[in-house]
Design a protein around this motif. Sequence first.
Motif, PDB file in Angstrom:
ATOM      1  N   ILE A 107       0.849  -6.282 -20.334  1.00 21.71           N
ATOM      2  CA  ILE A 107       1.972  -5.372 -20.109  1.00 21.71           C
ATOM      3  C   ILE A 107       1.496  -4.133 -19.338  1.00 21.71           C
ATOM      4  N   ASN A 108       0.365  -3.574 -19.757  1.00 18.34           N
ATOM      5  CA  ASN A 108      -0.192  -2.405 -19.075  1.00 18.34           C
ATOM      6  C   ASN A 108      -0.546  -2.718 -17.627  1.00 18.34           C
ATOM      7  N   ALA A 109      -1.122  -3.890 -17.386  1.00 18.34           N
ATOM      8  CA  ALA A 109      -1.519  -4.268 -16.022  1.00 18.34           C
ATOM      9  C   ALA A 109      -0.298  -4.457 -15.124  1.00 18.34           C
ATOM     10  N   VAL A 110       0.748  -5.081 -15.651  1.00 20.23           N
ATOM     11  CA  VAL A 110       1.971  -5.269 -14.857  1.00 20.23           C
ATOM     12  C   VAL A 110       2.587  -3.914 -14.503  1.00 20.23           C
ATOM     13  N   ALA A 111       2.664  -3.013 -15.467  1.00 18.03           N
ATOM     14  CA  ALA A 111       3.209  -1.672 -15.207  1.00 18.03           C
ATOM     15  C   ALA A 111       2.379  -0.952 -14.144  1.00 18.03           C
ATOM     16  N   SER A 112       1.080  -1.110 -14.224  1.00 15.61           N
ATOM     17  CA  SER A 112       0.190  -0.471 -13.266  1.00 15.61           C
ATOM     18  C   SER A 112       0.428  -0.982 -11.846  1.00 15.61           C
ATOM     19  N   GLY A 113       0.684  -2.266 -11.714  1.00 12.54           N
ATOM     20  CA  GLY A 113       0.950  -2.838 -10.399  1.00 12.54           C
ATOM     21  C   GLY A 113       2.339  -2.535  -9.877  1.00 12.54           C
ATOM     22  N   LEU A 114       3.302  -2.416 -10.773  1.00 10.36           N
ATOM     23  CA  LEU A 114       4.678  -2.134 -10.345  1.00 10.36           C
ATOM     24  C   LEU A 114       4.828  -0.749  -9.722  1.00 10.36           C
ATOM     25  N   GLY A 115       4.059   0.209 -10.223  1.00 12.15           N
ATOM     26  CA  GLY A 115       4.165   1.581  -9.717  1.00 12.15           C
ATOM     27  C   GLY A 115       3.994   1.663  -8.206  1.00 12.15           C
ATOM     28  N   PRO A 116       2.852   1.235  -7.682  1.00 11.81           N
ATOM     29  CA  PRO A 116       2.682   1.350  -6.232  1.00 11.81           C
ATOM     30  C   PRO A 116       3.562   0.375  -5.452  1.00 11.81           C
ATOM     31  N   LEU A 117       3.837  -0.780  -6.015  1.00 13.46           N
ATOM     32  CA  LEU A 117       4.667  -1.750  -5.300  1.00 13.46           C
ATOM     33  C   LEU A 117       6.043  -1.164  -5.005  1.00 13.46           C
ATOM     34  N   VAL A 118       6.684  -0.647  -6.030  1.00 15.56           N
ATOM     35  CA  VAL A 118       8.029  -0.085  -5.868  1.00 15.56           C
ATOM     36  C   VAL A 118       8.003   1.182  -5.015  1.00 15.56           C
ATOM     37  N   SER A 119       7.004   2.026  -5.244  1.00 17.67           N
ATOM     38  CA  SER A 119       6.992   3.311  -4.537  1.00 17.67           C
ATOM     39  C   SER A 119       6.537   3.198  -3.084  1.00 17.67           C
ATOM     40  N   ILE A 120       6.098   2.024  -2.673  1.00 16.17           N
ATOM     41  CA  ILE A 120       5.834   1.784  -1.252  1.00 16.17           C
ATOM     42  C   ILE A 120       6.988   1.002  -0.630  1.00 16.17           C
ATOM     43  N   LEU A 121       7.468  -0.013  -1.314  1.00 15.68           N
ATOM     44  CA  LEU A 121       8.517  -0.854  -0.729  1.00 15.68           C
ATOM     45  C   LEU A 121       9.822  -0.088  -0.478  1.00 15.68           C
ATOM     46  N   ILE A 122      10.231   0.733  -1.409  1.00 18.63           N
ATOM     47  CA  ILE A 122      11.503   1.447  -1.238  1.00 18.63           C
ATOM     48  C   ILE A 122      11.468   2.378  -0.017  1.00 18.63           C
ATOM     49  N   PRO A 123      10.437   3.210   0.149  1.00 20.06           N
ATOM     50  CA  PRO A 123      10.428   4.061   1.343  1.00 20.06           C
ATOM     51  C   PRO A 123      10.278   3.301   2.668  1.00 20.06           C
ATOM     52  N   LEU A 124       9.837   2.064   2.623  1.00 16.18           N
ATOM     53  CA  LEU A 124       9.727   1.280   3.861  1.00 16.18           C
ATOM     54  C   LEU A 124      11.079   0.737   4.330  1.00 16.18           C
ATOM     55  N   LEU A 125      12.068   0.698   3.459  1.00 12.08           N
ATOM     56  CA  LEU A 125      13.357   0.076   3.791  1.00 12.08           C
ATOM     57  C   LEU A 125      14.003   0.606   5.076  1.00 12.08           C
ATOM     58  N   PRO A 126      13.989   1.905   5.347  1.00 10.39           N
ATOM     59  CA  PRO A 126      14.620   2.363   6.599  1.00 10.39           C
ATOM     60  C   PRO A 126      14.033   1.723   7.857  1.00 10.39           C
ATOM     61  N   PHE A 127      12.770   1.343   7.803  1.00 12.82           N
ATOM     62  CA  PHE A 127      12.135   0.762   8.986  1.00 12.82           C
ATOM     63  C   PHE A 127      12.639  -0.651   9.286  1.00 12.82           C
TER      64      PHE A 127
END
Length: 191
Positions: free
Chosen positions: A109-129
């Motif tokens: 659970i801790n490892a999944v949460a750790s990976g979700l943080g950067p995944l979401v916080s990079i993918l969302i700001p890339l959407l305008p491109f």
Amino acid sequence: MTPRRIAFLLRQERVRAISRRYLVSNGFDGALTCIGIVIGAFLTGVSDGTTVVKIGLGAATGLTTSGVWSVWEIERAEKLAELARIEDAMLTDLSGTAVEADKTAARAINAVASGLGPLVSILIPLLPFLAVGSLFTMLTATVASVTLGTGILFAFGAYMGSISDQRWYVAGLRMGLAGLAVAAVNLLFGG
């Protein structure tokens, strides 16, 4: 591990607190990395949004893998040490027990949460491109991306402020300020 057991672990404050720290810390890194990437891409003359998305996906892959892998190993060591302390106190081997299974599941659970943080916080700001040429220019996509990244940082700060009885908006502003600072430094020094 059954979904019911995972739900039980997710209700434990210790599991949630550790996961929350990893999610926010690595999400913070992801958002700031993305802001740096998009400003750098714009300043160096990248002319299409797809290229920025590909660069960002590379960063997302690296930071997500780092988040999952490092926490898997860190929490493995921590959980094994915890299990050894419990075994010493109880004078018994806990291999194959629910206690050992819960430690392993909490680590996942801790490892999944750790990976979700950067995944979401990079993918969302890339959407305008993805909409460069139809809705956005490279400049407006960059501004939108920095705004989204800063908004994610604000949300992380507001959330952490709300769980610690701080003024959520002040904590949000403090975290969001980091995004603006990274953007400013990149603009000042040319990416």
